[in-house]
Scaffold this motif. Structure first.
Motif, PDB file in Angstrom:
ATOM      1  N   SER A  70       0.843  -1.189   0.000  1.00 13.59           N
ATOM      2  CA  SER A  70       0.000   0.000   0.000  1.00 13.59           C
ATOM      3  C   SER A  70       0.880   1.241   0.000  1.00 13.59           C
ATOM      4  CB  SER A  70      -0.862  -0.022   1.252  1.00 13.59           C
ATOM      5  OG  SER A  70      -1.520   1.215   1.396  1.00 13.59           O
ATOM      6  N   ALA A  71       0.607   2.093  -0.967  1.00 13.47           N
ATOM      7  CA  ALA A  71       1.422   3.305  -1.058  1.00 13.47           C
ATOM      8  C   ALA A  71       1.080   4.255   0.080  1.00 13.47           C
ATOM      9  CB  ALA A  71       1.156   3.986  -2.385  1.00 13.47           C
ATOM     10  N   THR A  72       2.062   4.685   0.775  1.00 10.71           N
ATOM     11  CA  THR A  72       1.828   5.686   1.828  1.00 10.71           C
ATOM     12  C   THR A  72       2.812   6.827   1.645  1.00 10.71           C
ATOM     13  OG1 THR A  72       3.298   4.497   3.308  1.00 10.71           O
ATOM     14  CG2 THR A  72       0.952   4.031   3.510  1.00 10.71           C
ATOM     15  N   TYR A  73       2.450   7.961   2.144  1.00 12.05           N
ATOM     16  CA  TYR A  73       3.271   9.151   1.958  1.00 12.05           C
ATOM     17  C   TYR A  73       3.586   9.744   3.319  1.00 12.05           C
ATOM     18  CZ  TYR A  73       1.835   8.276  -2.723  1.00 12.05           C
ATOM     19  OH  TYR A  73       1.636   7.669  -3.931  1.00 12.05           O
TER      20      TYR A  73
END
Lengths: 583, 392
Positions: free
Chosen positions: B29-32
């Protein structure tokens, strides 16, 4: 995803960044991509807004430098500056920035539909420089479309840097496009509607939110720097009699025909220019500039974007004869500039032509029908929307644009009347909208959003079959069901459960069940079916077909009331019969 | 509208908690992270700084250009080159759109160039944004007056009088009132003109020219007494103002104060010996004083002598004018009065004086319209005849 900005450094710095990274990882501010996209939209909006502010300043600075501060540049400067400007722009476009040709709208659409959201960074720089030079040197083009592409390009570059998913990367360009256009027009609603109507072509909660956020952010920053004064001084207007609408209907007819004339001219000139030998591309913008410069010796209003003159037209500064002349000359000048491949937009020239035609029609009616008390300024304003509807074929945008620019709701009826007539005339005479025409001339098969809008939406009721002859209640025993379905060809049977839900049993399940034949068939059911209704879009129902070959179509007020059944064959048959496909 | 939930960017399935990989395809899951936002802020700050510098320099340049073109426009207006002034002010407004003064001057240049319709548009635009601007109201009034739109002109003149004058409001407001009064008199609205002039008199600045104008307008409005007050006030300040002297003379004459009127005409002649009209009026009024039977402190003998003298002048006039000589009614009346025209009858019969003087006046008034110009005596008797009808 790795933390951006982390790079290889010495031991102390590495320890520092590691500590920071741990803190960041532990932070509650970590966001999923969809949430982050909204934040990114604001960032893109702010950055695009500042870029467009600099772009507008750049255009004005170029104009002052090249043509001088007078609104009536002297001869021979008014002639040789557009020529030299055209030459320089041609060299830049051919050798350094080949992707900056055109207005920028189709290029943004291409990024969305063909290149997975990719717009090269040098395109942004090239569009900025070349469009500023072109418009500043007097080419008859506008800054809005390039602003749209600049915003889209910035957004694309940022999206790639942040390694957005493919889906988001495709959508980030329109977000930037909306920001760029909103700052150029100082009108967020217009920008959002145009991007939705002409670039994306669909309404989606996720993308709409991002587009709106970016447009608003962009306008906020644009107004911060350049003030909140509107592009035009709008005269006061009030619809005093329904009979006035007849006059606006006449404007719609004239505007519609003018729109067709302009589009047909571009349709002819642009491919004709492309068919010429390649070496002529160095000189085509210069030749266009020469003709425009010669026109400019007598009618300098035709050069550049022309916002000041639109303002004057709205305030009755010109005679109707002069307005007609300016409209015709602007059509010619813009056609030449655009067809020569000079980078620049069509928005401002469209509004200019519309203002002139509107003012001319208004003044003509004022002279020959004085009892109607025609407000010429209102005609010029409505004329802008009329030509926008006829040329750009963005009907909603054209209406809201005028409302947003004028801030006067009483203008809505004349705008709707005039725009609708112009749109219908343009549609009936020029079947292909201008942006679709341009993309096809460039060999790109982009979706026609106008055609998509007009495609009928198939619904479940268009495809569903009648109620099945056998509908089980779940209480029947296995033996009874086997008896009832013997001799039938049906493979799947709907079961109306006591709870009001629905389930399905396949013939194979019934035939091969090893349970006691006296048990109710409900014991064979493992899950329930999703309920669909007749008004559902057919593609929504299709998504549910993945695991369920047969679905019950039920009444919205009574889920136990079966209206019909929908199978995959029904859906395919419905799509084939309507012929809804791209040719 | 289509609802989009939180879906995996790879397989499109609905995702679980933030930070967890996709349950269906296992894609991370892409997280920033917050540092991304710090980078955003830094970039925005830098961009903001650059844009600020660019815009500030641009605005200064625009302002310089606006000032330069404005000055050119003012010079063109002063040199009576309205066509050049129009271009200059339009260019000014291209660089400084909200410059009201430039727009007003543009309107004035357009008026001077005979483009009233375009000027009106600019003035209305100024009025819309600031209805209390008296200068704008005045220019609109003038345009309306020139176009014959009387109700509009009156409305704008009212606006000009009661709106805000930024520079020297007393003088400008008085000027506006006088101009308004002049307009009203030109359109025969004497009553309202009187009201405006009386109001103007109450707040007139100490300007000789304006006071004289006021007096002249009061005369036109049928207020000779007030006009006289104004002229006398001016003469207290500036004794040798010829316009004030002339005005005072006319006002005195209108009020049948011949002695005062003669004095003022004599003064006028002294101020300007070449003023033939003033000299003539002086002589005329001397004759009037000599012939006037109603002059103050006259003895009965002198009165009778003047009446008989007037009768003789009238008879001569009748005989000299063929149109009157053939007028039977006048001849009949003359014959009848001839019997009574002697000192003894006049002393005994006071009505004979009135009858003879009425006859004299009637002869002179008839002769003024039907005969050639008479002598100075005839003119003097005509003046006396008009006294009975009020101010000239």
């Amino acid at each position: 995803m790795s933390t951006p900005g982390l790079r290889k450094t010495g031991p102390v710095r590495k320890k520092y960044w590691t500590t920071l990274s741990r803190l960041a990882n532990a932070s509650a501010l970590s966001l999923r991509e969809e949430q982050f996209f909204l934040v990114l939209a604001v960032f893109i909006g702010l950055l695009s807004g500042m870029a467009v502010v600099c772009f507008r300043v750049g255009i004005e600075a170029a104009r002052l430098w090249l043509l001088g501060s007078s609104l009536h540049p002297t001869f021979p400067r008014v002639v040789w500056i557009p020529v030299v400007g055209g030459l320089v722009v041609a060299v830049l476009v051919i050798h350094l920035f080949p992707r900056v040709r055109g207005s920028g709208v189709n290029q943004t659409k291409s990024a969305l539909y063909i290149y997975d959201g990719y717009i090269a960074s040098d395109t942004v720089i090239g569009k900025f420089i070349c469009s500023a030079l072109a418009i500043g040197s007097g080419q008859s083009l506008g800054p809005e479309d390039p602003s749209l592409q600049i915003g889209a390009g910035l957004a694309s570059a940022i999206g790639r840097k942040l390694k957005l998913s493919r889906e988001r990367l495709r959508l980030v360009a329109p977000v930037g496009a909306a920001a760029g256009l909103a700052a150029a027009f100082n009108s967020p609603i217009t920008a959002v509607l145009f991007v939705i109507e002409e670039v994306i072509g669909r309404w989606s909660a996720g993308i709409l939110g991002a587009v709106v956020l970016s447009a608003i952010s962009s306008v906020v920053v644009e107004r911060w720097f350049l003030g909140d004064a509107p592009l035009f001084r709008i005269p006061q207007y009030r619809l005093s009699s329904p009979a006035e609408l007849l006059g606006y209907a006449a404007l719609g007819m004239v505007g519609g025909m003018a729109s067709v004339g302009f589009v047909k001219m571009v349709a002819y000139l642009r491919p004709a220019a492309k068919r010429l030998p390649n070496w002529t591309q160095y000189f085509q913008p210069a030749i266009a500039g020469l003709i425009i410069g010669l026109i400019g010796t007598r009618f300098p209003q035709v050069m550049g974007a022309g916002y000041d003159y639109m303002d004057q037209a709205m305030h009755g500064r010109f005679t109707w004869q002069l307005l007609v002349i300016l409209a015709v000359l602007k059509i010619v000048a813009t056609g030449l500039s655009f067809s020569s491949g000079t980078p620049g937009g069509l928005f401002a020239p469209t509004l200019f032509i519309g203002a002139m035609i509107g003012g001319a029609v208004g003044m003509f009616e004022q002279v020959y029908f004085p009892h109607l008390a025609i407000p010429v300024g209102a005609y010029a304003l409505v004329g802008m929307g009329t030509l926008f509807a006829g040329i750009m074929r963005a009907p909603m945008t054209s209406v809201f644009m005028i409302l947003e620019v004028s801030g006067n709701y009483s203008i809505i009826l004349p705008v709707i009347v005039s725009n609708t007539i112009a749109y219908l005339i343009s549609r009936s005479v020029q079947r292909v909208p201008i942006f679709d025409m341009l993309s096809r001339q460039d060999g790109l098969d982009l979706p026609s959003l106008e055609e998509e809008r007009e495609m009928s939406v198939l619904r479940v009721e268009d495809a569903m079959g009648p109620q099945p002859p056998v509908v089980l209640s779940g209480f029947e025993t296995l033996e009874q069901v086997r008896h009832d379905i013997a001799g039938q060809n049906t493979q799947n049977y709907l079961v109306r459960l006591a709870s009001g839900n629905w389930a399905m049993l396949s013939r194979a399940t019934i035939d091969t069940a090893t349970a006691d034949s006296r048990v109710p068939v409900a014991t064979l059911i493992s899950d329930t079916l999703p309920r669909i209704h007749p008004d559902f879009p057919l593609d929504s129902a299709l998504r549910e077909m993945r695991e369920h070959p047969l679905l019950p179509v039920v009444h919205r007020a009574d889920s136990a009331h079966l209206l019909g059944a929908l199978s995959l064959d029904d859906i395919v048959r419905a799509y084939r019969s309507t012929g809804n496909h791209h040719g | 509208m289509e609802q989009v939930g939180e879906r995996c960017g790879t397989c499109g399935e609905v995702l679980g908690k933030a930070g967890e990989p996709c349950r269906h395809c296992g894609a991370p899951s892409a997280t920033y992270h917050p540092v991304t936002f710090i980078v955003f802020i830094v970039i925005l700050a830098a961009a903001f700084g650059i844009t600020r510098v660019v815009v500030t320099r641009f605005e200064h340049r625009q302002q310089d250009l606006a000032t330069r073109w404005y000055d050119r426009g003012i010079a063109a207006l002063q040199q009576n080159r309205p066509a050049d002034a129009i271009i200059d002010f339009e260019t000014t407004l291209a660089y400084e759109r909200d410059n009201r003064t430039a727009r007003l001057h543009l309107a004035q240049a357009l008026i001077a160039a005979g483009q009233g319709r375009e000027a009106r548009v600019h003035l209305l635009n100024l009025y819309d944004t600031q209805p209390g601007d008296a200068t704008v109201n005045l220019e609109l009034a003038r345009l309306a007056a020139a176009s014959g739109r009387v109700p509009d002109a009156m409305r704008w003149y009212h606006g000009a009088v009661y709106a805000v004058w930024e520079d020297d409001p007393v003088r400008h407001r008085a000027d506006a009132r006088l101009e308004f009064a002049r307009f009203l008199l030109d359109h025969n609205d004497t009553t309202q003109a009187q009201a405006e002039l009386i109001a103007a008199a109450g707040e007139m600045p100490p300007s000789v020219d304006m006071q004289v104008s006021l007096g002249q307008l009061l005369m036109r409005a049928g207020e000779p007494r007030r006009a006289m007050n104004v002229f006398q006030h001016v003469l207290e300040v500036k004794r040798d103002d010829a316009d004030a002297v002339r005005g005072a003379a006319e006002a005195s004459l209108t009020q049948a104060d011949y002695v005062t009127a003669r004095r003022y005409y004599a003064e006028l002649t002294r101020l300007n010996p070449k003023d033939d009209a003033a000299a003539h009026n002086t002589n005329l009024l001397e004759m009037v004083e000599r012939l006037d039977p109603q002059a103050r402190r006259l003895s009965a003998n002198e009165r009778d002598s003047r009446v008989l003298s007037a009768f003789g002048i009238a008879k001569d006039r009748m005989q000299a004018c063929p149109a009157l000589a053939s007028a039977l009614d006048l001849q009949t009346q003359m014959a009848e009065l001839q019997r009574r025209a002697n000192a003894k009858t006049l002393r005994a019969d006071s009505e004979a004086v009135s009858a003879i003087m009425d006859f004299v006046y009637r002869v002179e008034q008839s002769a003024a319209t039907s005969c050639s110009a008479g002598a100075l005596k005839d003119e003097a008797l005509l003046v006396l005849a008009q006294r009975g009808r009020g101010a000239k």
